[in-house]
Motif scaffolding. Structure first.
Motif, short mmCIF file in Angstrom:
data_model
loop_
_atom_site.label_atom_id
_atom_site.label_comp_id
_atom_site.label_asym_id
_atom_site.label_seq_id
_atom_site.Cartn_x
_atom_site.Cartn_y
_atom_site.Cartn_z
N LEU A 17 7.81 -2.64 -7.58
CA LEU A 17 6.87 -3.19 -6.62
C LEU A 17 6.61 -4.65 -6.94
N LEU A 18 6.54 -5.47 -5.87
CA LEU A 18 6.36 -6.91 -6.01
C LEU A 18 5.04 -7.41 -5.44
N GLY A 19 4.56 -6.79 -4.39
CA GLY A 19 3.33 -7.22 -3.74
C GLY A 19 2.90 -6.19 -2.72
N THR A 20 1.71 -6.37 -2.17
CA THR A 20 1.15 -5.43 -1.20
C THR A 20 1.28 -6.00 0.20
N LEU A 21 1.95 -5.25 1.08
CA LEU A 21 2.10 -5.66 2.47
C LEU A 21 0.88 -5.29 3.30
N GLY A 22 0.22 -4.20 2.94
CA GLY A 22 -0.96 -3.76 3.70
C GLY A 22 -1.47 -2.45 3.14
N SER A 23 -2.63 -2.05 3.62
CA SER A 23 -3.21 -0.78 3.18
C SER A 23 -4.11 -0.25 4.28
N GLY A 24 -4.39 1.04 4.22
CA GLY A 24 -5.23 1.67 5.22
C GLY A 24 -5.67 3.03 4.75
N GLY A 25 -6.20 3.82 5.70
CA GLY A 25 -6.75 5.12 5.34
C GLY A 25 -5.71 6.11 4.85
N MET A 26 -4.42 5.90 5.20
CA MET A 26 -3.39 6.85 4.82
C MET A 26 -2.69 6.47 3.53
N GLY A 27 -2.86 5.21 3.08
CA GLY A 27 -2.21 4.79 1.87
C GLY A 27 -1.91 3.30 1.91
N ALA A 28 -1.13 2.84 0.94
CA ALA A 28 -0.79 1.42 0.84
C ALA A 28 0.70 1.24 1.07
N VAL A 29 1.08 0.04 1.53
CA VAL A 29 2.48 -0.30 1.75
C VAL A 29 2.81 -1.50 0.87
N TYR A 30 3.88 -1.38 0.09
CA TYR A 30 4.26 -2.42 -0.87
C TYR A 30 5.63 -2.99 -0.53
N LEU A 31 5.82 -4.26 -0.85
CA LEU A 31 7.14 -4.87 -0.87
C LEU A 31 7.75 -4.57 -2.23
N ARG A 38 18.00 -4.79 -3.09
CA ARG A 38 17.51 -5.00 -1.73
C ARG A 38 15.99 -4.98 -1.69
N LEU A 39 15.43 -5.79 -0.77
CA LEU A 39 13.99 -5.71 -0.51
C LEU A 39 13.72 -4.54 0.43
N VAL A 40 12.73 -3.74 0.10
CA VAL A 40 12.37 -2.58 0.90
C VAL A 40 10.85 -2.51 1.01
N ALA A 41 10.38 -1.70 1.96
CA ALA A 41 8.96 -1.42 2.11
C ALA A 41 8.69 -0.01 1.59
N VAL A 42 7.76 0.12 0.67
CA VAL A 42 7.43 1.42 0.08
C VAL A 42 6.02 1.80 0.50
N LYS A 43 5.90 2.89 1.23
CA LYS A 43 4.59 3.40 1.64
C LYS A 43 4.19 4.52 0.69
N LEU A 44 3.06 4.35 0.04
CA LEU A 44 2.49 5.41 -0.80
C LEU A 44 1.49 6.20 0.03
N VAL A 45 1.70 7.49 0.13
CA VAL A 45 0.82 8.37 0.89
C VAL A 45 -0.25 8.92 -0.05
N ARG A 46 -1.49 8.91 0.42
CA ARG A 46 -2.56 9.46 -0.41
C ARG A 46 -2.20 10.86 -0.89
N PRO A 47 -2.35 11.14 -2.18
CA PRO A 47 -1.91 12.43 -2.71
C PRO A 47 -2.64 13.61 -2.09
N ASP A 48 -3.90 13.42 -1.64
CA ASP A 48 -4.62 14.55 -1.05
C ASP A 48 -4.03 14.95 0.29
N LEU A 49 -3.24 14.05 0.92
CA LEU A 49 -2.63 14.38 2.20
C LEU A 49 -1.38 15.23 2.03
N ALA A 50 -0.89 15.34 0.83
CA ALA A 50 0.33 16.13 0.62
C ALA A 50 0.20 17.09 -0.55
N SER A 51 -1.03 17.39 -0.96
CA SER A 51 -1.23 18.28 -2.10
C SER A 51 -1.04 19.74 -1.73
#
Length: 670
Positions: A17-31, A38-51
């Motif tokens: 991870l290099l930086g944060t592209l954005g965040s919201g109620g469902m999780g954060a998105v990182y560069l 390659r540069l990619v976008a990584v979305k982390l989903v809140r763990p409670d949404l997939a527990s």
């Protein structure tokens, strides 16, 4: 884009991870940088949404469907792991600006020829999404990335997968999407969407790209009024460039069957673009803004990988919006011709697609949908006890944004200033929700606050708390200003008067005493109980008066045995059904009544009060209480609130404590 914080991870699934592209109620998105560079976008989903195992399966299924989408004008989903401690999804990183950000930088909308090029690229993106059997459901300006080569659509399938998982946890029912860019059927029949729903959204996006407003009003329109305009009103297209107006009007046809297909959109736009002289697909100022942004991102990445201090690329301060007279006209827009777009625009080699969209119909326990800003699904049995247990719980925002009110004195050496009391930024309607799954117990609760200034400068208004087994209605009195709270921004504290509890004999401690309100710098509000320290973030919302609920109003019938859990009696399998009546009304009004069949001659009936509104098809109710009683009526319903919404041909009543024995559905009466 901003640098990583101390609490952010540095590596996820082999991606650095290099930086944060954005965040919201469902999780954060990182560069991030992949192992192949390659540069990619990584979305982390809140763990409670997939527990939950069932939710993992749903996320897995929807993400795998999204991974089938391939095309020049979409950002492909490349990898995922929903079973990780922090579930993640990786997609292509698109160098460019979201459409809404670009328009903000330009300070104006796009000219006709640029709109045709945009429509062509988005038409190809939708064709790719639909060919994979998906419906995007949330096509909006922030999901349209504008690059030098053309537009690219992001977040297809992923938003649906994550939001549907969130609804599963919060037990809500309504529609996935952003209200201003949703189709009529997303409000009315959200479980039966077709690709035509995305075409309607395309018409709204193109209108916004031209005028800075949606076809049904500005983005900051009252949400309930906006929903009514979309489902019943006529789109406002007079300020569109004349050449593209017929295409956009056809996309916005109320009847999905009469909207053009993506193939038709491609053919129409390509015919226009062929007639234009050669040139870039965007005006020079737009291309320069994209190149400047990309250069800032490259510098950010270089500093991050070198370990040097990084600075956040600049962002525009003032959103693009229509002029005072309503919208910008075509004559005010750039007129330089663009000609043929770059390779990839125009009808594909084979524009026919036989792929049928997957139904994506939720099961009984996986909800049909609601916007986060409106949804209030709710209810913790003992509200105050729930708040005490949740003291200190936070969300996924930055530490600098999520710090709540504090009773600690200013730090030593810090210059002390006195913050004057204010009410202006508090005035309005605010609401927020919270929900926790403890395995053997499920807690939902919501807070709705209405604030209006009184003559002495302190806030006045109401607070509504809907808990699993009680609705608390309170008025704000005895307000006092504490300048040291809220990290030195100041906050209001007040002691409310309890006007009504439903049911009336709920435990006295069901409604809390002293409460606090603190305005945050980002325009949100924080509500808390000083005695426990627990609280919830609130967002600005609409102020409903007398609300009409067209999709659910009228007479419904419920089989006797389906009410066994609520009423505590078995019911006759072949007995006459109970009658449910839904009517319009304001907050706190009795809007749902439940009556036994006339054959029982019991002389009793029950009613539930409107606690809050999720949409014109999603309402939240107090526990049922007696509205008529006789000596022959010895039944008392279970004290539990309900979320009520239509699903297919039924009206769902789902208990806020998620007890399956209290769940029931009603069918339209004869």
């Amino acid at each position: 884009m901003r640098p990583l914080r101390d609490q952010d991870p540095r590596e996820v699934g082999g991606y650095r991870l290099l930086g944060t592209l954005g965040s919201g109620g469902m999780g954060a998105v990182y560069l991030a940088r992949s192992q192949r560079g390659r540069l990619v976008a990584v979305k982390l989903v809140r763990p409670d949404l997939a527990s939950n195992h069932l939710l993992q399966e749903r996320l897995e299924r929807e993400i795998r469907s999204a991974m089938r989408v391939e095309g020049e004008w979409v950002a492909a989903v490349r990898a995922h792991d929903v079973e990780a401690a922090m579930p993640w999804v990786v997609s292509e990183y698109v160098p460019g600006l979201p459409l809404d950000s670009l328009l903000t930088r330009l300070g104006r909308g796009l000219a006709e020829h640029h709109l045709f090029a945009l429509a062509n690229g988005l038409g190809q993106a939708l064709l790719a999404v639909h060919a994979a059997g998906l419906v995007h459901r949330d096509l909006k300006p922030s999901n349209v990335m504008i690059t030098v080569e053309g537009p690219r659509v992001i977040d297809f399938g992923i938003a649906y997968a994550v939001e549907s998982a969130e609804r599963r946890l919060t037990r809500t029912g309504a529609a996935v999407g952003t209200p201003a860019f949703m189709s009529p059927e997303q409000f009315e029949t959200p479980t039966a969407l077709t690709p035509a729903s995305d075409v309607f959204a395309l018409g709204s996006v193109l209108t916004y790209a031209a005028t800075g407003a949606t076809p049904f009003g500005p983005l900051d329109s009252d949400l309930y009024a906006l929903m009514l305009e979309i489902t019943r009103g006529t789109p406002r297209l007079d300020d569109l460039p004349a050449g593209i107006r017929p295409l956009i009007a056809s996309c916005l046809d109320r009847n999905p069957a009469d909207r053009p297909s993506p193939e038709t959109i491609l053919a129409t736009t390509f015919d226009y673009l062929k007639s234009q002289p050669p040139g870039p697909w965007l005006p020079p100022a737009a291309l320069q803004a994209i190149q400047d942004h990309d250069a800032a991102v490259r510098a950010f990445v270089a500093d991050a990988e070198a370990g040097a201090p990084v600075s956040t690329p600049p962002a525009p301060a003032t959103p693009y919006a229509p002029t005072a007279d309503g919208a910008r006209t075509a004559s005010a827009l750039p007129t330089a011709p663009i000609g043929l777009p770059p390779a990839g625009f125009g009808p594909p080699a084979s524009s026919a697609s036989s792929a049928e969209p997957s139904s994506l119909v939720a099961t009984r326990r996986v909800r049909v949908l609601v916007f986060a800003v409106l949804i209030l699904v709710i209810g913790v049995g003992a509200l105050v006890r729930g708040l005490i247990t949740m003291a200190g719980e936070g969300d996924d925002r930055g530490a600098e944004d999520s710090a709540g009110p504090s009773d600690t004195p200013p730090q030593e050496g810090r210059e002390e200033t006195t913050v004057e009391p204010n009410t202006e930024e508090y005035v309005g309607d605010w609401q927020g929700t919270a929900s926790w799954d403890y395995g053997d117990e499920y807690d939902n609760w919501a807070v709705r606050v209405h604030v209006e200034p009184d003559l002495e400068g302190g806030p006045a208004g109401t607070v509504r708390l809907l808990a699993t087994d009680v609705l608390c209605e309170m008025t704000i009195v005895e307000s006092s200003w504490d300048p040291d709270d809220n990290d030195g921004r100041g906050a209001w504290r007040f002691t409310p008067d309890v006007v009504r509890m439903v049911p009336e004999d709920a435990p006295e401690d069901s409604c809390p005493g002293e409460q606090g309100l603190a305005a945050a710098a980002d325009g949100t509000m924080y509500w808390w109980i000083p005695a426990s320290g627990g609280g919830v973030d609130l967002e600005s919302t609409w102020a409903p008066q007398n609300i009409d609920f067209p999709p659910i109003n009228g007479q419904w019938e419920v089989a006797q045995q389906d009410l066994a859990g609520l009423l505590g009696v078995p019911g006759e399998p072949d007995g006459d059904p109970y009658q449910v009546t839904v009517t319009g009304g304001g907050l706190g009004a009795a809007v749902v009544s439940l009556q036994p069949p006339a054959s029982q001659n019991s002389g009793c009936s029950w009613e539930a009060y409107l606690a809050t509104v999720g949409s014109i098809q999603n309402i939240l109710l107090s526990p049922f209480v007696e509205s008529r009683w006789s000596e022959n009526c010895d039944i008392r319903p279970a004290q539990v609130g309900y979320a009520t919404y239509p699903q297919d041909d039924t009206l769902v009543f789902e208990a806020l404590d998620v007890d399956p024995d209290l769940f029931f559905t009603a069918h339209r009466g004869a």
